[in-house]
Motif scaffolding. Structure first.
Motif, PDB file in Angstrom:
ATOM      1  N   GLY A  64      32.891  44.414  37.837  1.00 43.66           N
ATOM      2  CA  GLY A  64      31.716  44.007  38.587  1.00 43.66           C
ATOM      3  C   GLY A  64      32.089  42.918  39.578  1.00 43.66           C
ATOM      4  N   ILE A  65      31.600  43.031  40.806  1.00 45.84           N
ATOM      5  CA  ILE A  65      31.897  42.026  41.829  1.00 45.84           C
ATOM      6  C   ILE A  65      30.593  41.529  42.434  1.00 45.84           C
ATOM      7  CG2 ILE A  65      33.038  41.537  44.021  1.00 45.84           C
ATOM      8  CD1 ILE A  65      35.105  43.625  43.327  1.00 45.84           C
ATOM      9  N   GLU A  66      30.337  40.250  42.264  1.00 44.58           N
ATOM     10  CA  GLU A  66      29.186  39.591  42.874  1.00 44.58           C
ATOM     11  C   GLU A  66      29.639  38.964  44.189  1.00 44.58           C
ATOM     12  OE1 GLU A  66      25.057  38.030  42.657  1.00 44.58           O
ATOM     13  OE2 GLU A  66      26.170  39.769  41.908  1.00 44.58           O
ATOM     14  N   VAL A  67      28.817  39.101  45.237  1.00 52.02           N
ATOM     15  CA  VAL A  67      29.171  38.621  46.573  1.00 52.02           C
ATOM     16  C   VAL A  67      28.219  37.500  46.974  1.00 52.02           C
ATOM     17  CG1 VAL A  67      29.292  39.252  49.019  1.00 52.02           C
ATOM     18  CG2 VAL A  67      30.125  40.848  47.280  1.00 52.02           C
ATOM     19  N   SER A 114      25.482  42.109  33.411  1.00 49.31           N
ATOM     20  CA  SER A 114      25.629  43.023  32.276  1.00 49.31           C
ATOM     21  C   SER A 114      27.009  43.660  32.202  1.00 49.31           C
ATOM     22  CB  SER A 114      24.559  44.119  32.353  1.00 49.31           C
ATOM     23  OG  SER A 114      24.690  44.866  33.550  1.00 49.31           O
ATOM     24  N   THR A 115      27.819  43.515  33.238  1.00 50.81           N
ATOM     25  CA  THR A 115      29.162  44.086  33.213  1.00 50.81           C
ATOM     26  C   THR A 115      30.070  43.280  32.284  1.00 50.81           C
ATOM     27  OG1 THR A 115      29.462  42.865  35.284  1.00 50.81           O
ATOM     28  CG2 THR A 115      29.188  45.241  35.451  1.00 50.81           C
ATOM     29  N   ARG A 116      30.998  43.981  31.655  1.00 50.51           N
ATOM     30  CA  ARG A 116      31.901  43.323  30.711  1.00 50.51           C
ATOM     31  C   ARG A 116      32.830  42.349  31.431  1.00 50.51           C
ATOM     32  NH1 ARG A 116      37.005  44.281  29.022  1.00 50.51           N
ATOM     33  NH2 ARG A 116      37.128  46.156  30.308  1.00 50.51           N
ATOM     34  N   ARG A 117      33.213  42.701  32.655  1.00 52.30           N
ATOM     35  CA  ARG A 117      34.126  41.867  33.435  1.00 52.30           C
ATOM     36  C   ARG A 117      33.549  41.698  34.836  1.00 52.30           C
ATOM     37  NH1 ARG A 117      40.324  43.698  34.195  1.00 52.30           N
ATOM     38  NH2 ARG A 117      39.503  44.738  36.034  1.00 52.30           N
ATOM     39  N   THR A 118      33.290  40.459  35.221  1.00 50.90           N
ATOM     40  CA  THR A 118      32.648  40.190  36.511  1.00 50.90           C
ATOM     41  C   THR A 118      33.466  39.178  37.300  1.00 50.90           C
ATOM     42  OG1 THR A 118      30.457  40.581  35.565  1.00 50.90           O
ATOM     43  CG2 THR A 118      30.549  39.390  37.656  1.00 50.90           C
ATOM     44  N   SER A 119      33.697  39.490  38.564  1.00 48.92           N
ATOM     45  CA  SER A 119      34.383  38.572  39.466  1.00 48.92           C
ATOM     46  C   SER A 119      33.422  38.135  40.569  1.00 48.92           C
ATOM     47  CB  SER A 119      35.619  39.235  40.085  1.00 48.92           C
ATOM     48  OG  SER A 119      36.574  39.536  39.080  1.00 48.92           O
ATOM     49  N   LEU A 120      33.746  37.028  41.200  1.00 50.56           N
ATOM     50  CA  LEU A 120      32.904  36.480  42.267  1.00 50.56           C
ATOM     51  C   LEU A 120      33.701  36.423  43.560  1.00 50.56           C
ATOM     52  CD1 LEU A 120      30.246  35.098  43.161  1.00 50.56           C
ATOM     53  CD2 LEU A 120      31.284  32.915  42.486  1.00 50.56           C
ATOM     54  N   THR A 158      37.887  36.732  37.908  1.00 54.07           N
ATOM     55  CA  THR A 158      38.607  36.026  38.959  1.00 54.07           C
ATOM     56  C   THR A 158      37.607  35.581  40.008  1.00 54.07           C
ATOM     57  OG1 THR A 158      40.539  36.030  40.431  1.00 54.07           O
ATOM     58  CG2 THR A 158      39.170  38.019  40.440  1.00 54.07           C
ATOM     59  N   VAL A 159      38.049  34.723  40.884  1.00 56.74           N
ATOM     60  CA  VAL A 159      37.257  34.291  42.032  1.00 56.74           C
ATOM     61  C   VAL A 159      38.067  34.620  43.275  1.00 56.74           C
ATOM     62  CG1 VAL A 159      36.256  32.338  43.273  1.00 56.74           C
ATOM     63  CG2 VAL A 159      36.071  32.456  40.774  1.00 56.74           C
ATOM     64  N   TYR A 160      37.444  35.385  44.180  1.00 59.29           N
ATOM     65  CA  TYR A 160      38.050  35.680  45.472  1.00 59.29           C
ATOM     66  C   TYR A 160      37.445  34.728  46.499  1.00 59.29           C
ATOM     67  CZ  TYR A 160      39.136  40.197  43.242  1.00 59.29           C
ATOM     68  OH  TYR A 160      39.576  41.185  42.392  1.00 59.29           O
TER      69      TYR A 160
END
Length: 204
Positions: A64-67, A114-120, A158-160
């Motif tokens: 999962g990627i939050e922007v 709700s995703t098991r793995r989320t990055s920002l 991770t954080v991008y």
């Protein structure tokens, strides 16, 4: 961000720049897609679909990627709307810019995903041009703080951080892997970019 014309007597080290934005960039679906396209180009991520809340914005390769933008508590789009021609002093304090990134991290860390793995992914439309490609002890100290507080602590996988230069470039930092990738933006229709318009004591 300074949108004034330089006055006589300003220091020679100031750099005058211009920001170019794609059409309709203020629309959420447009700017999110632009950010993900930049991530895809830098990290070869393959998006499977847009997220459905409480999922983050995108689902890509099972991640999962939050922007978001690096902005304060004010609405991100209001912050972006204020950008225009400006001037940059490489010797100025980075405290305000760092504070905006911290605010973005804190704001998104408060959400449930709700995703098991989320990055920002944070698009840093900030005057951090000298951080983008060069070496900076201050930048590395700040990156270590982000890794400790948000990645090692398990809040984000991770954080991008997407940092602009003044040469129509963006540099994508993957803080978990400690990697940096360069993206050259050939056309502002693809993504926003900054470019130098004048240097010295008078505005262009």
């Amino acid at each position: 961000m300074n949108c004034e014309t330089a006055e006589e007597g300003d220091q020679q080290m100031e750099i005058f720049y211009r920001l170019f934005l794609p059409p309709d960039f203020m629309k959420k679906e447009v700017n999110e897609s632009v950010v993900f396209a930049m991530l895809k180009a830098a990290k070869n991520l393959q998006v499977s679909r847009r997220g459905i809340p409480p999922e983050p914005d995108f689902i890509a390769d099972g991640e999962g990627i939050e922007v978001t933008f690096a902005a304060g508590r004010e609405a991100s789009r209001d912050f972006i709307r204020q950008t225009c021609d400006g001037r940059f002093d490489p010797g100025a304090s980075k405290a305000g810019e760092i504070g905006r990134i911290k605010s973005a991290l804190s704001r998104k860390a408060e959400k449930f995903y709700s995703t098991r793995r989320t990055s920002l992914a944070i698009l840093c439309m900030l005057e951090l041009f000298d951080w983008a490609a060069g070496e900076s002890r201050e930048r590395e100290k700040f990156f270590r703080w982000i890794r400790r507080e948000y990645i090692d602590a398990g809040i984000f996988h991770t954080v991008y951080l997407l940092l602009p230069s003044l040469n129509q470039e963006w540099f994508v930092y993957d803080l978990r892997r400690e990697e940096r990738r360069r993206l050259l933006i050939l056309n502002y229709l693809q993504a926003p970019y900054y470019t130098v318009v004048n240097k010295g004591g008078t505005g262009g």
